[in-house]
Design a protein around this motif. Sequence first.
Motif, PDB file in Angstrom:
ATOM      1  N   HIS A 329      34.861  48.688  29.968  1.00  0.00           N
ATOM      2  CA  HIS A 329      35.009  49.537  31.148  1.00  0.00           C
ATOM      3  C   HIS A 329      36.147  49.080  32.049  1.00  0.00           C
ATOM      4  CE1 HIS A 329      31.029  51.027  29.932  1.00  0.00           C
ATOM      5  NE2 HIS A 329      31.388  52.112  30.570  1.00  0.00           N
ATOM      6  N   CYS A 330      36.462  47.800  32.009  1.00  0.00           N
ATOM      7  CA  CYS A 330      37.628  47.318  32.751  1.00  0.00           C
ATOM      8  C   CYS A 330      38.903  47.937  32.194  1.00  0.00           C
ATOM      9  CB  CYS A 330      37.691  45.796  32.678  1.00  0.00           C
ATOM     10  SG  CYS A 330      39.084  45.071  33.557  1.00  0.00           S
ATOM     11  N   ILE A 331      38.952  48.066  30.876  1.00  0.00           N
ATOM     12  CA  ILE A 331      40.118  48.694  30.236  1.00  0.00           C
ATOM     13  C   ILE A 331      40.128  50.202  30.480  1.00  0.00           C
ATOM     14  CG2 ILE A 331      41.225  49.156  28.005  1.00  0.00           C
ATOM     15  CD1 ILE A 331      40.085  46.458  27.050  1.00  0.00           C
ATOM     16  N   LYS A 332      38.968  50.816  30.436  1.00  0.00           N
ATOM     17  CA  LYS A 332      38.884  52.282  30.502  1.00  0.00           C
ATOM     18  C   LYS A 332      39.079  52.823  31.908  1.00  0.00           C
ATOM     19  CE  LYS A 332      35.946  56.174  29.157  1.00  0.00           C
ATOM     20  NZ  LYS A 332      34.690  56.594  28.480  1.00  0.00           N
ATOM     21  N   PHE A 333      38.494  52.176  32.917  1.00  0.00           N
ATOM     22  CA  PHE A 333      38.534  52.681  34.290  1.00  0.00           C
ATOM     23  C   PHE A 333      39.304  51.702  35.175  1.00  0.00           C
ATOM     24  CE2 PHE A 333      34.487  54.401  32.612  1.00  0.00           C
ATOM     25  CZ  PHE A 333      34.753  55.762  32.737  1.00  0.00           C
ATOM     26  N   LYS A 334      40.457  52.124  35.637  1.00  0.00           N
ATOM     27  CA  LYS A 334      41.259  51.235  36.464  1.00  0.00           C
ATOM     28  C   LYS A 334      40.573  50.952  37.799  1.00  0.00           C
ATOM     29  CE  LYS A 334      44.072  54.929  38.564  1.00  0.00           C
ATOM     30  NZ  LYS A 334      45.451  55.417  38.768  1.00  0.00           N
ATOM     31  N   GLU A 335      39.667  51.833  38.241  1.00  0.00           N
ATOM     32  CA  GLU A 335      38.962  51.622  39.505  1.00  0.00           C
ATOM     33  C   GLU A 335      38.060  50.391  39.466  1.00  0.00           C
ATOM     34  OE1 GLU A 335      39.911  55.912  38.928  1.00  0.00           O
ATOM     35  OE2 GLU A 335      38.836  54.410  37.753  1.00  0.00           O
ATOM     36  N   THR A 336      37.669  49.963  38.263  1.00  0.00           N
ATOM     37  CA  THR A 336      36.761  48.820  38.137  1.00  0.00           C
ATOM     38  C   THR A 336      37.491  47.483  38.087  1.00  0.00           C
ATOM     39  OG1 THR A 336      36.780  48.806  35.710  1.00  0.00           O
ATOM     40  CG2 THR A 336      35.234  50.304  36.784  1.00  0.00           C
ATOM     41  N   ARG A 337      38.792  47.505  37.900  1.00  0.00           N
ATOM     42  CA  ARG A 337      39.504  46.272  37.546  1.00  0.00           C
ATOM     43  C   ARG A 337      39.508  45.236  38.665  1.00  0.00           C
ATOM     44  NH1 ARG A 337      44.360  49.659  34.573  1.00  0.00           N
ATOM     45  NH2 ARG A 337      43.003  50.473  32.912  1.00  0.00           N
ATOM     46  N   ARG A 338      39.544  45.689  39.908  1.00  0.00           N
ATOM     47  CA  ARG A 338      39.555  44.713  41.000  1.00  0.00           C
ATOM     48  C   ARG A 338      38.254  43.911  41.011  1.00  0.00           C
ATOM     49  NH1 ARG A 338      42.634  43.619  45.292  1.00  0.00           N
ATOM     50  NH2 ARG A 338      41.679  42.545  47.057  1.00  0.00           N
ATOM     51  N   PHE A 339      37.126  44.590  40.850  1.00  0.00           N
ATOM     52  CA  PHE A 339      35.855  43.857  40.836  1.00  0.00           C
ATOM     53  C   PHE A 339      35.783  42.914  39.648  1.00  0.00           C
ATOM     54  CE2 PHE A 339      31.564  43.524  39.040  1.00  0.00           C
ATOM     55  CZ  PHE A 339      30.977  42.761  40.023  1.00  0.00           C
ATOM     56  N   TYR A 340      36.104  43.406  38.464  1.00  0.00           N
ATOM     57  CA  TYR A 340      36.015  42.556  37.277  1.00  0.00           C
ATOM     58  C   TYR A 340      36.956  41.363  37.374  1.00  0.00           C
ATOM     59  CZ  TYR A 340      33.087  45.950  34.794  1.00  0.00           C
ATOM     60  OH  TYR A 340      32.061  46.761  34.401  1.00  0.00           O
ATOM     61  N   LEU A 341      38.130  41.553  37.947  1.00  0.00           N
ATOM     62  CA  LEU A 341      39.067  40.446  38.120  1.00  0.00           C
ATOM     63  C   LEU A 341      38.495  39.404  39.066  1.00  0.00           C
ATOM     64  CD1 LEU A 341      41.807  39.066  37.780  1.00  0.00           C
ATOM     65  CD2 LEU A 341      42.692  40.528  39.620  1.00  0.00           C
ATOM     66  N   MET A 342      37.974  39.857  40.196  1.00  0.00           N
ATOM     67  CA  MET A 342      37.405  38.925  41.169  1.00  0.00           C
ATOM     68  C   MET A 342      36.204  38.191  40.587  1.00  0.00           C
ATOM     69  SD  MET A 342      39.159  39.005  44.038  1.00  0.00           S
ATOM     70  CE  MET A 342      37.990  38.299  45.191  1.00  0.00           C
ATOM     71  N   ALA A 343      35.347  38.916  39.872  1.00  0.00           N
ATOM     72  CA  ALA A 343      34.171  38.291  39.265  1.00  0.00           C
ATOM     73  C   ALA A 343      34.582  37.282  38.197  1.00  0.00           C
ATOM     74  CB  ALA A 343      33.265  39.364  38.664  1.00  0.00           C
ATOM     75  N   ALA A 344      35.604  37.614  37.416  1.00  0.00           N
ATOM     76  CA  ALA A 344      36.085  36.690  36.383  1.00  0.00           C
ATOM     77  C   ALA A 344      36.629  35.405  37.000  1.00  0.00           C
ATOM     78  CB  ALA A 344      37.158  37.374  35.540  1.00  0.00           C
ATOM     79  N   ILE A 345      37.311  35.532  38.128  1.00  0.00           N
ATOM     80  CA  ILE A 345      37.837  34.341  38.817  1.00  0.00           C
ATOM     81  C   ILE A 345      36.686  33.453  39.282  1.00  0.00           C
ATOM     82  CG2 ILE A 345      39.060  33.555  40.881  1.00  0.00           C
ATOM     83  CD1 ILE A 345      40.872  36.011  40.593  1.00  0.00           C
ATOM     84  N   VAL A 346      35.634  34.075  39.828  1.00  0.00           N
ATOM     85  CA  VAL A 346      34.460  33.301  40.277  1.00  0.00           C
ATOM     86  C   VAL A 346      33.839  32.558  39.104  1.00  0.00           C
ATOM     87  CG1 VAL A 346      32.112  33.490  41.177  1.00  0.00           C
ATOM     88  CG2 VAL A 346      33.958  34.767  42.260  1.00  0.00           C
ATOM     89  N   ILE A 347      33.630  33.256  37.988  1.00  0.00           N
ATOM     90  CA  ILE A 347      32.993  32.647  36.819  1.00  0.00           C
ATOM     91  C   ILE A 347      33.865  31.514  36.263  1.00  0.00           C
ATOM     92  CG2 ILE A 347      32.234  33.053  34.455  1.00  0.00           C
ATOM     93  CD1 ILE A 347      30.355  34.222  36.513  1.00  0.00           C
ATOM     94  N   PHE A 348      35.175  31.751  36.157  1.00  0.00           N
ATOM     95  CA  PHE A 348      36.057  30.727  35.591  1.00  0.00           C
ATOM     96  C   PHE A 348      36.150  29.509  36.515  1.00  0.00           C
ATOM     97  CE2 PHE A 348      40.171  28.744  34.680  1.00  0.00           C
ATOM     98  CZ  PHE A 348      40.070  28.570  33.313  1.00  0.00           C
ATOM     99  N   THR A 349      36.194  29.739  37.823  1.00  0.00           N
ATOM    100  CA  THR A 349      36.230  28.616  38.766  1.00  0.00           C
ATOM    101  C   THR A 349      34.977  27.764  38.630  1.00  0.00           C
ATOM    102  OG1 THR A 349      37.562  29.906  40.338  1.00  0.00           O
ATOM    103  CG2 THR A 349      36.392  27.993  41.205  1.00  0.00           C
ATOM    104  N   TYR A 350      33.829  28.431  38.530  1.00  0.00           N
ATOM    105  CA  TYR A 350      32.576  27.687  38.368  1.00  0.00           C
ATOM    106  C   TYR A 350      32.559  26.949  37.036  1.00  0.00           C
ATOM    107  CZ  TYR A 350      27.601  26.607  38.487  1.00  0.00           C
ATOM    108  OH  TYR A 350      26.402  25.946  38.493  1.00  0.00           O
ATOM    109  N   ALA A 351      33.121  27.571  35.995  1.00  0.00           N
ATOM    110  CA  ALA A 351      33.205  26.906  34.695  1.00  0.00           C
ATOM    111  C   ALA A 351      34.062  25.643  34.780  1.00  0.00           C
ATOM    112  CB  ALA A 351      33.765  27.868  33.653  1.00  0.00           C
ATOM    113  N   CYS A 352      35.135  25.687  35.544  1.00  0.00           N
ATOM    114  CA  CYS A 352      35.973  24.496  35.735  1.00  0.00           C
ATOM    115  C   CYS A 352      35.166  23.366  36.364  1.00  0.00           C
ATOM    116  CB  CYS A 352      37.175  24.828  36.614  1.00  0.00           C
ATOM    117  SG  CYS A 352      38.420  25.880  35.837  1.00  0.00           S
ATOM    118  N   VAL A 353      34.357  23.709  37.348  1.00  0.00           N
ATOM    119  CA  VAL A 353      33.503  22.701  37.994  1.00  0.00           C
ATOM    120  C   VAL A 353      32.537  22.091  36.980  1.00  0.00           C
ATOM    121  CG1 VAL A 353      31.733  22.330  39.742  1.00  0.00           C
ATOM    122  CG2 VAL A 353      33.698  23.778  40.264  1.00  0.00           C
ATOM    123  N   LEU A 354      31.934  22.957  36.152  1.00  0.00           N
ATOM    124  CA  LEU A 354      30.978  22.456  35.163  1.00  0.00           C
ATOM    125  C   LEU A 354      31.654  21.613  34.091  1.00  0.00           C
ATOM    126  CD1 LEU A 354      28.540  25.468  34.634  1.00  0.00           C
ATOM    127  CD2 LEU A 354      28.369  23.535  36.208  1.00  0.00           C
TER     128      LEU A 354
END
Length: 435
Positions: A329-354
């Motif tokens: 859906h991130c690929i299909k709907f450009k309206e979703t990309r900002r949320f998915y990008l922000m959420a991915a940054i949160v997840i990856f940052t937390y992964a770095c901590v772990l």
Amino acid sequence: MRVERIDLRTVTVLAYALMLALTARWVFAMDETIAIVIYSGLLLPLFALLRWPNAPVLLMTGFTVMLLGKLIYGATVDPLAGPDEIHYFEQVTTFQTLSDYMPYAMEHIETQWMNISAVPIFGLLYMPFFKWLQLEDPMAIILLNTVLLLLIVNAAYRMNHKWFKYVLPPSTKPELDPEQSQRSFAIIIVFGLMVSPSLMYMSSLFAKDITCVLLGLYGTILMLRKQWIVFVLVMLYATGLRDYAIIYTISFYLLYTQRLRGSLIIMIGAIGLIVLQVGPLAIINAGMLSVFLFISPNPSNLGNWEPKLFLRTLEALFMAVMLAMSVFHCIKFKETRRFYLMAAIVIFTYACVLVLVGYATVTGRSLDYGLGTIGDNMVRKKLPVVPVIYTISAYTLVWCRHSFSMKHLKIPTMSGRKQAIPPNSTGGDYHAGTR
């Protein structure tokens, strides 16, 4: 600091919570199993007093599943399943009264605040519960953690209800229900967190993890409300439980305020730290761990489908599907990309901590650190971001329904034939999920 008015509902909730705590004393004197059943039933009025989305059938279904899951885990899981749990409970048997425990805890904070242990810090929460009510059975922690679990679900709902401002799809029937997407989004989050096997399991252990999740959500809400003094107090306690609590709390805040630059700065700083401490391999492990946060326990491992892990593995399989659908859906709907990008940054940052936490664990045990090394129990460590993972899943499911409706919604034409309604004509422009 802005002071908010305390309404009658808040006072009632606090009064009923106090009554629940007092009730725990005499029901546990009867029988452990009976006590959990009675206490579970007494949670229903507390559940009704909290603010929820308007979907009574689904809410009661989720609440019932949560209680049944808690009863199952309470009957099958040892609350002292690991060394950490045993150390926490030792304080209950070591200190006869709360007045004996408090000087020890305060001395520890004063003399070891640079290298503070979570054992006495966590005790500041559960020791009053055990000592004031004269409870000596480790099973009693289930009662406290179940209340905290209910508060976690409610905090996640309130946070998304008031501050989630990313684009949601238009309602399929705007003339009947213009806020269909917003309500569906909130209901999915609440229902998902209520029936989450990870949360139900971890709240059945004598552990700090459920408390850490709740403090992360409350810290985020306090930042969003700009109640900085209370936020500092909450974070001081949360940091005593987990050194990196401030990292995921600020990450949540940046996610809900849509501050992309701030999120990138924190992520880049986390990447730089793990590269300096671990090496370039850490970036690859952080990427792998970002995915593993969704799919742990690993559904592809047949051993994880045994009865003990079945529900949590089933949840991981669901999360794996949601992760794949999120990418689609991130690929299909450009309206979703900002949320998915922000959420991915949160997840990856937390992964770095772990990754850094896992590296310290592995090297501290004189073991080799290599590609794919995790070094810790990820089912436990992923818990603070479980509300974010369910938020991602809810967002994806709402857009899935929109995608499905676009393919099947038809209107009659002048010639009697049917043609598909264009995506932008289903009831108005795309809109943010504000309330």
